[in-house]
Enzyme design. Structure first.
Site, short mmCIF file in Angstrom:
data_model
loop_
_atom_site.label_atom_id
_atom_site.label_comp_id
_atom_site.label_asym_id
_atom_site.label_seq_id
_atom_site.Cartn_x
_atom_site.Cartn_y
_atom_site.Cartn_z
N ARG A 1 0.84 -1.21 0.00
CA ARG A 1 0.00 0.00 0.00
C ARG A 1 0.86 1.25 0.00
NH1 ARG A 1 -4.42 0.74 4.67
NH2 ARG A 1 -2.54 1.13 5.88
N LYS B 1 -2.55 6.99 1.42
CA LYS B 1 -2.30 7.26 2.84
C LYS B 1 -1.22 8.34 2.87
CE LYS B 1 -1.91 4.68 7.17
NZ LYS B 1 -3.01 5.33 7.87
N GLU C 1 -16.02 6.51 6.38
CA GLU C 1 -15.25 5.76 7.38
C GLU C 1 -15.12 6.64 8.62
OE1 GLU C 1 -11.19 5.24 5.96
OE2 GLU C 1 -11.25 7.18 4.95
#
Ligand code: PMP
Length: 292
Positions: free
Chosen positions: A52, A151, A184
């Site tokens: 990721r 991220k 989220e």
């Protein structure tokens, strides 16, 4: 605790672990990161976090100046240098030091920082009684503005929502997307159980594709649930039988209240508790070995 911090190939004592004030990670939030846990001498889902990180870096056109296996080795070495067996790793890649303009062209080389430390996000009692949440007015960043799948070091969207939650006396904040569907929480993914089925918002609702979220899919399947990715509203959460959050730091944690309305009977439900138990067992028995 005097940690040894990895910066660009060297280890520094905490008090000397410094980066340039011209680093674009500081000036513009220009960089990416990962939060990774290790348990009993093994790093949990290390490969998925590293993968990721590479995708996040690609997402911001940043080339990580080492290979994935080199970064993996540096991560394991950082834990060893600190003689830790249980803890949390913060892995950061910043754009590096450059001039004051925002163009990354002036940045010579990305910086790699690895911090291995200990962490406890929520008090243990919350895993037994569940946490309360509020809906944040701050919407999750729209994918067309900055993909939540990256991220990135640009966490202000989540920080502002976290402040809102704290000011409302809640342990977590539910963030909606621009369409008003649940995205989220400020640092965790969200699941509900309703009528014997598990649901979670789809990736294109504008979420970070959590590593723990994926683990929850696997654990749920093992006990006979298929998780359905579906747009959810506040109504779905309030009328759910159970709700839980997933995240590397939080692990799997029950949520029992939204906007002062009880979810289910206001107690963590049996499916959530089973998943917590199975998750703990998985973290204690799998992972990349650190010391051999
Ligand atoms: N959403 C956000 C916004 C996060 O920052 C995180 C990580 N703390 C998560 C979800 C959960 O992702 P993971 O399970 O990979 O830690």
């Amino acid at each position: 605790m005097n940690l040894k911090i990895y910066i660009d190939g060297n280890f520094y004592p905490e008090s000397e672990a410094k980066i340039s004030v011209f680093d674009h990670g500081l000036l513009y939030g220009d960089g990416v990161f990962e939060g990774i846990r290790f348990y009993q001498g093994r790093v949990f889902r290390l490969e998925e976090h590293i993968a990721r990180l590479w995708d996040s870096a690609k997402g911001i056109a940043l080339e990580i100046p080492m290979s994935a296996s080199e970064l993996t080795a540096a991560t394991l070495e950082t834990i060893r240098q600190n003689d830790l067996h249980d803890g949390y790793i913060r892995l950061l890649i910043t754009r590096g030091a450059g001039s004051l303009g925002l163009s990354p062209d002036s940045c010579r080389r990305p910086s790699i920082i690895i911090i291995a430390a200990t962490i406890a996000l929520y008090p243990a009692a919350l895993y037994e009684k569940g946490l309360n949440m509020v809906t944040c007015a701050t919407r999750r960043t729209a994918p067309a503005a900055l993909s939540p799948r990256i991220k990135s070091l640009n966490y202000l969207n989540n920080v502002l929502a976290k402040i809102e939650a704290q000011q409302a006396g809640a342990a977590e904040g539910v963030m909606l997307n621009e369409q008003g569907y649940v995205a989220e929480c400020t640092g965790d993914n969200l699941f509900i159980l309703k009528g014997g089925r598990l649901y979670t918002p789809p990736v294109n609702a504008g979420i970070l594709e959590g590593v723990t979220r994926r683990v929850a899919f696997e654990l749920a399947e093992k006990i006979g649930f298929v998780v359905e990715e579906r747009d959810l509203t506040r109504y779905d959460i309030i009328t759910a039988d159970e709700c839980f959050l997933t995240g590397t730091a939080a692990e799997i944690i029950p949520a029992v209240e939204l906007d002062r309305r009880l979810i289910g009977n206001g107690q963590p439900g049996p499916v959530t508790l089973k998943l917590i138990e199975d998750f703990r067992r998985l973290t204690q028995t799998t992972g990349t070995p650190i010391y051999q």
